[in-house]
Design an enzyme around this catalytic site. Structure first.
Site, short mmCIF file in Angstrom:
data_model
loop_
_atom_site.label_atom_id
_atom_site.label_comp_id
_atom_site.label_asym_id
_atom_site.label_seq_id
_atom_site.Cartn_x
_atom_site.Cartn_y
_atom_site.Cartn_z
N LYS A 110 0.83 -1.19 0.00
CA LYS A 110 0.00 0.00 0.00
C LYS A 110 0.88 1.26 0.00
CE LYS A 110 -4.13 -1.84 0.15
NZ LYS A 110 -5.21 -1.56 -0.82
N GLU A 166 -1.45 -0.45 -9.00
CA GLU A 166 -2.91 -0.55 -8.95
C GLU A 166 -3.55 0.79 -8.62
OE1 GLU A 166 -6.06 -2.98 -6.12
OE2 GLU A 166 -4.16 -3.93 -6.66
N LYS A 218 -13.36 -8.05 -7.89
CA LYS A 218 -13.73 -8.49 -6.55
C LYS A 218 -15.17 -8.98 -6.58
CE LYS A 218 -10.50 -5.23 -4.48
NZ LYS A 218 -10.27 -4.12 -3.55
#
Length: 331
Positions: A110, A166, A218
């Site tokens: 992250k 991403e 997802k």
């Protein structure tokens, strides 16, 4: 939806609300709440993040109902390669967090966390590369940069041989601009779309506009396995199945989705159960040697009780189920 909705009263009667403590803050969350549905096919999960309005959260409910009332598709593989997920921790804490994962061959890091800067991102990624020189590394900015910041950051981070980046910026046109600027600078870093897919009314626009090299998909945010398989079929892009910070119940559905895809070229983001200090199963869905088994899970009834939040939170989720159910019936 490809099946008939069960009665609302039946869903309410068979729903359980839980609150799971996190080991570290992730996406700003330290306690993850979820509503679990016990249905004829097994357990389903409805855990749209609390800030999502009914129109968006309804897709998450559709996925939970699908898992509880429909069998999973026939698997093409019995285990799924998964990445470790590293929250935006200080560089000194990288080793301790990643030690919780079993054989991390792929690590998602992250970056662009609110209140942090590029120097902290670089330090975190550099330490990860030092500790795991052979691992495939990918970064996830969760739309945290603007276009100029993203281009600058990704050029700097590319020295660590990233697999892809991403959702560096919000939106689809922003992704396309970042990708084009990197290519014009001779940087081949792949761009992955996440929020631009799951938060858009047309998930396939990313593919049509050439805004990304691959899609993060997802199960919950896109409405369930059947819906995602159709999107993946039409997108003509490589896909990576990822968790929406699911409990083991939601992870089981996501793993079933990954098992049904014709191709699975990248490790999936489905090892997030390690981020929880507790889970609703006696045997949480955890990876072994970097692979997650494909199987249904059964919550532990004692844990359903001990992890139940305050009654006002239970009623909040039940009311949310009603509101999202109303959205589904209108749709």
């Amino acid at each position: 939806m490809s099946f008939e909705l069960p009665p609302l009263e039946e869903l309410l009667a068979n729903s359980h609300v839980v609150r799971l403590p996190m080991r570290v803050r992730f996406r700003g969350v330290t306690q993850r709440e979820a509503l679990l549905i016990n249905g004829p096919a097994g357990w389903g999960e409805f855990s749209a993040f609390t800030e999502y309005k009914p129109a968006e959260a309804a897709r998450w409910l559709a996925a939970g109902i699908e898992a509880a009332y429909q069998p999973f598709p026939e698997p093409l593989r019995t285990s799924i390669p998964v990445n470790a997920t590293l929250p935006a921790v200080d560089a000194k804490d990288v080793g301790a967090v990643l030690e919780r994962y079993d054989a991390p061959h792929t690590i998602k890091i992250k970056v662009a966390e609110k209140g942090q800067d590029l120097a902290q991102d670089l330090a975190r990624v550099a330490e990860t590369r030092r500790l795991y020189p052979q691992a495939a590394l990918r970064v996830d900015a969760n739309m945290g940069w603007d276009i100029n910041q993203a281009v600058q950051a990704l050029k700097a981070l590319s020295q660590y041989q990233l697999q892809y980046a991403e959702q560096p910026v919000p939106g689809i046109t922003g992704l396309a601009e970042v990708r084009e600027q990197l290519r014009n600078a001779g940087n081949p870093l792949k761009i992955a779309a996440d929020e631009a897919v799951r938060k858009h009314t047309d998930p396939l626009e990313v593919s049509r506009l050439g805004a990304a090299d691959l899609m993060i998909i997802k199960a919950q945010p896109l409405g369930g396995i059947d819906a995602v398989l159709e999107i993946a079929k039409q997108a003509e892009l490589d896909v990576v199945v990822s968790s929406a910070l699911d409990t083991s119940v939601g992870l089981a559905q996501a793993a079933a989705l990954a098992s049904a895809l014709p191709q699975l070229p990248y490790a999936c983001g489905l090892s997030t159960a390690t981020l929880f200090a507790n889970d609703i199963c006696a045997q949480p869905l955890l990876a072994t040697a970097g692979y997650l088994p494909v199987r249904r899970v059964e919550p532990d009834h004692q844990k359903l009780e001990t992890l139940r939040p305050r009654e006002d939170r239970v009623q909040w989720w039940m009311k949310r189920l009603e509101n999202c159910y109303a959205e589904l019936t209108r749709g």
